[in-house]
Design a protein around this motif. Structure first.
Motif, PDB file in Angstrom:
ATOM      1  N   ARG A 265     -73.230 -84.441   1.346  1.00 46.18           N
ATOM      2  CA  ARG A 265     -74.662 -84.119   1.327  1.00 46.18           C
ATOM      3  C   ARG A 265     -75.506 -85.399   1.313  1.00 46.18           C
ATOM      4  O   ARG A 265     -76.529 -85.475   1.997  1.00 46.18           O
ATOM      5  CB  ARG A 265     -75.004 -83.282   0.092  1.00 46.18           C
ATOM      6  CG  ARG A 265     -74.545 -81.852   0.224  1.00 46.18           C
ATOM      7  CD  ARG A 265     -75.114 -80.986  -0.903  1.00 46.18           C
ATOM      8  NE  ARG A 265     -74.462 -79.691  -0.866  1.00 46.18           N
ATOM      9  CZ  ARG A 265     -73.524 -79.303  -1.722  1.00 46.18           C
ATOM     10  NH1 ARG A 265     -73.163 -80.086  -2.715  1.00 46.18           N
ATOM     11  NH2 ARG A 265     -72.961 -78.116  -1.598  1.00 46.18           N
ATOM     12  N   ALA A 269     -78.181 -86.491   4.039  1.00 49.02           N
ATOM     13  CA  ALA A 269     -79.580 -86.778   3.740  1.00 49.02           C
ATOM     14  C   ALA A 269     -79.993 -88.141   4.271  1.00 49.02           C
ATOM     15  O   ALA A 269     -81.136 -88.351   4.649  1.00 49.02           O
ATOM     16  CB  ALA A 269     -79.809 -86.708   2.238  1.00 49.02           C
ATOM     17  N   LEU A 297     -76.441 -86.500  -6.701  1.00 45.45           N
ATOM     18  CA  LEU A 297     -77.584 -85.928  -6.002  1.00 45.45           C
ATOM     19  C   LEU A 297     -78.892 -86.569  -6.434  1.00 45.45           C
ATOM     20  O   LEU A 297     -79.931 -86.286  -5.867  1.00 45.45           O
ATOM     21  CB  LEU A 297     -77.634 -84.419  -6.233  1.00 45.45           C
ATOM     22  CG  LEU A 297     -76.530 -83.648  -5.508  1.00 45.45           C
ATOM     23  CD1 LEU A 297     -76.694 -82.177  -5.706  1.00 45.45           C
ATOM     24  CD2 LEU A 297     -76.510 -83.976  -4.031  1.00 45.45           C
TER      25      LEU A 297
ATOM     26  N   GLN B  60     -83.883 -82.387  -0.180  1.00 44.08           N
ATOM     27  CA  GLN B  60     -83.023 -83.554  -0.039  1.00 44.08           C
ATOM     28  C   GLN B  60     -83.891 -84.786   0.101  1.00 44.08           C
ATOM     29  O   GLN B  60     -84.854 -84.772   0.855  1.00 44.08           O
ATOM     30  CB  GLN B  60     -82.167 -83.415   1.219  1.00 44.08           C
ATOM     31  CG  GLN B  60     -81.109 -82.364   1.087  1.00 44.08           C
ATOM     32  CD  GLN B  60     -80.168 -82.371   2.257  1.00 44.08           C
ATOM     33  OE1 GLN B  60     -80.387 -83.060   3.233  1.00 44.08           O
ATOM     34  NE2 GLN B  60     -79.128 -81.590   2.151  1.00 44.08           N
TER      35      GLN B  60
END
Lengths: 313, 342
Positions: A265, A269, A297, B60
């Motif tokens: 992820r 991004a 994250l 994000q």
């Protein structure tokens, strides 16, 4: 625990050059015949004139205005003879025959399944292009047709290969290999399709006990490691290929799966193409930091990860 | 309740279940059970609205996409009490619309149903008389404000209820009610005698003698109102501290967790929505409660979940309150300083 933050603000002191379209920019953007010969790839912005429409033909991602071919998307310019196209940076998946994709069944139809593969249209998986349980080789009968849902049903994830295209551009998939078929023991992560490059093998197993299937359509399956013999053994022992039941997965493996998913992820991004070495390095970095899986994250941790890993390459 | 969730394979569902039920529990992105994703909030995003807020859960960083994105805006309209729909003291109407791009797999009918469900829950909670702001009246028995709260769901990445309530609370917090001054129409030269001896706030003293814009003692007889030109946009809504926040408890008996992603939502049988308001200096008030999904719950479990929910809601409330005050500061004090520094 809940944390609030602000939306990213545009920089206060940024000075954007604003030109009237009539003002001639000192950079000459028009491409001539020889510019293409050099074979370099150039990026375009939407609305940017590429070349003269008298010398070239407009392709996908372009339009003609005032006898000029103008880009309608942001991407790279490509040319085949006199045809100029712009391949968009961010788009849905453009399938090619032989690509490995991960997809999700959206509909069961007579003798076929509809599969969502992040493409413009749903892909089609024909009943004739799947393996029967147990590896039996025979023609599919009406009885197979009646029990299609025992093979795949709505929502099921599968890994398949692009076999051919239909006349309308929809892709036809096949799972006629022991490595293809239904997915279990893991979770799905999605990234933009442009980030998955064509690799020698799209089945990656990391030493932390995690297997990855990098679908060229941007769907990535992160699962518990399964040895080759086990996998092929499974394929022969009847029902196991189309099983919906997960194996026993221990906590350490689950944490590793979550960590790998979060790393993917983060790369997604930051728009960084994925490779196995990059993932491995990132995983080692993440373990070294001794942080929680969820720390990845956070924006600063993600930035640090990307900075460290890309510095080596 | 229209299902807003994506489809999920049985293997994925069971993987999520067993991860949540293992000890220690683990979620797909490594959060603990009661962690929220990062919430981004900005107030004052719509210049033409009386109050507005944009909220995103789980965006994000760097890349534009991702997360549940909700925009809420409030608009005050004048209503006639005698001839129109107006109610003494004003009223509140909420509506929620969902962008089709947030739910690409839903048909337009299913989308309408979902919008209706979301609207009902928001409207029934916020238009309750216990929360009604005191300053929505303009002229008794004549005019009042209609407070419209419009919420748009631009993207759904799970936990849309909490997002809607947080965004609405932020927009209501940001709402400024324009100041009004009642006026009375009179024939020239017939000004009440009391008006003559006091200085008027209109510029010309000579005109003030006969002004028909005298505002004193007119509340009862006032026919209309005007908006005084003043430097700020008005005063905040009364009792803005007590607008509720909502927490969604995703229940997978015997455990529960907060801030579910779409795949977690799809694999959880039961969701409990709890909207709490926290009036200053008094105990929390449960403003709304909804159970969504096919699962079951006993009364004893419900009690325990409600008590837990209050704890989470208080935490959420405190964090949101802090962020809203910070936003106020950013838009007023800091903006003024920046302007002065130029």
């Amino acid at each position: 625990m809940i944390a609030f933050a602000s939306f990213a603000q545009p920089p206060q002191d940024a000075i954007f050059p604003r030109h009237h379209p009539d003002v001639v920019d000192d950079m000459d953007v028009d491409l001539g015949e020889d510019d293409f010969e050099r074979g370099y790839q150039r990026l375009t912005c939407p609305g940017e004139p590429i070349t003269s429409s008298q010398a070239f033909m407009r392709g996908h991602g372009t339009y003609v205005d005032n006898e000029e071919v103008i880009a309608s998307v942001a991407g790279t310019i490509e040319r085949v003879n006199k045809l100029v196209t712009v391949r968009a940076v961010r788009s849905r998946y453009n399938p090619e025959v032989g690509d490995l994709v991960v997809g999700r069944i959206t509909e069961v139809q007579p003798r076929r399944w509809k599969v969502d593969a992040n493409s413009r249209q749903d892909a089609v998986l024909m009943l004739s292009s799947v393996n029967l349980p147990g590896g039996v080789q025979r023609r599919k009968l009406e009885s197979d047709e009646l029990q299609m849902r025992t093979f795949f049903e709505d929502g099921d994830l599968l890994v398949a290969e692009v076999q051919a295209f239909f006349a309308d551009g929809a892709m036809s998939l096949h799972t006629r290999s022991l490595r293809y078929g239904k997915l279990r023991n893991g979770q799905l992560v999605t990234v933009p399709p442009a980030l998955i490059r064509r690799l020698k093998s799209h089945f990656i197993s990391l030493p932390c006990g995690v297997d990855l299937i990098l679908g060229l359509n941007g769907y990535i399956w992160v699962s518990k490691h399964m040895s080759q013999s086990q996998q092929e053994g499974d394929a022969f022992d009847g029902e196991a290929v189309y099983s919906n039941r997960n194996d026993e997965i221990d906590g350490a493996t689950r944490i590793a799966i979550s960590r790998v998913s979060n790393i993917i992820r983060v790369f997604g991004a930051h728009f960084i193409p994925l490779t196995d070495t990059l993932l491995l390095e990132a995983y080692e970095w993440a373990v070294e930091q001794e942080g929680d899986v969820r720390d990845l994250l956070q924006e600063d941790v993600g930035d640090a990860l990307v900075a460290t890993v890309t510095a080596h390459n | 309740m229209a299902s807003a969730s994506t489809s999920l394979s049985k293997a994925e569902k069971s993987y999520i279940h067993s991860s949540l039920c293992s000890s220690p529990p683990l979620r797909a992105d490594g959060r603990s059970l009661f962690d929220f994703r990062t919430v981004l909030l900005e107030t004052g995003v719509a210049p033409l609205a009386n109050g507005s807020a944009k909220l995103n859960i789980g965006k994000q960083p760097h890349e534009g996409g991702g997360g549940t994105e909700v925009v809420a805006a409030t608009k005050l309209e004048v209503e006639d009490i005698e001839n129109g729909d107006g109610v003494e003291g004003g009223r509140i109407i909420c509506s929620v619309i969902c962008s089709p791009s947030a739910y690409p797999h839903l048909s337009s009918n299913a989308l309408d149903e979902l919008q209706y469900d979301l609207t009902t829950i928001l409207h029934q909670t916020l238009s309750d008389s216990s929360l009604h702001p005191p300053n929505l009246g303009i002229l008794p028995n004549k005019k009042s404000w209609l407070l419209c709260i419009d919420v748009a769901v631009l993207a759904d990445a799970g936990n849309v209820f909490d997002a809607i309530f947080m965004a609405s609370r932020a927009a209501l917090w940001d709402t400024k009610v324009p100041r009004t001054r009642p006026i009375e129409y009179q024939a020239r030269g017939l000004a009440p005698s009391g008006a003559a001896d006091v200085e008027m706030d209109t510029e010309s003293g000579q005109q003030a003698q006969k002004s028909s814009f005298d505002t004193r003692d007119m509340i009862k007889t006032a026919a209309d109102f005007e908006l005084p030109d003043y430097w700020d946009e008005g005063e905040v809504l009364g009792g803005r501290e007590q607008w509720p926040v909502c927490v969604t408890l995703n229940i997978l008996p015997p455990m529960h967790y907060l801030d579910a992603t779409p795949s977690e939502e799809a694999s959880t049988p039961l969701r409990l929505l709890l909207a709490f308001s926290f009036p200053p200096d008094s105990p929390a008030v449960l403003q709304a409660m909804r159970l969504l999904g096919p699962g079951e719950l006993t009364v004893a479990q419900l009690k325990a979940f409600t008590a837990d929910g209050e704890k989470y809601a208080r935490e959420l409330f405190a964090a949101l309150e802090g962020k809203l005050r910070e936003e106020d500061l950013r838009r007023n004090v800091k903006a003024r300083d920046r302007f002065a520094a130029r």
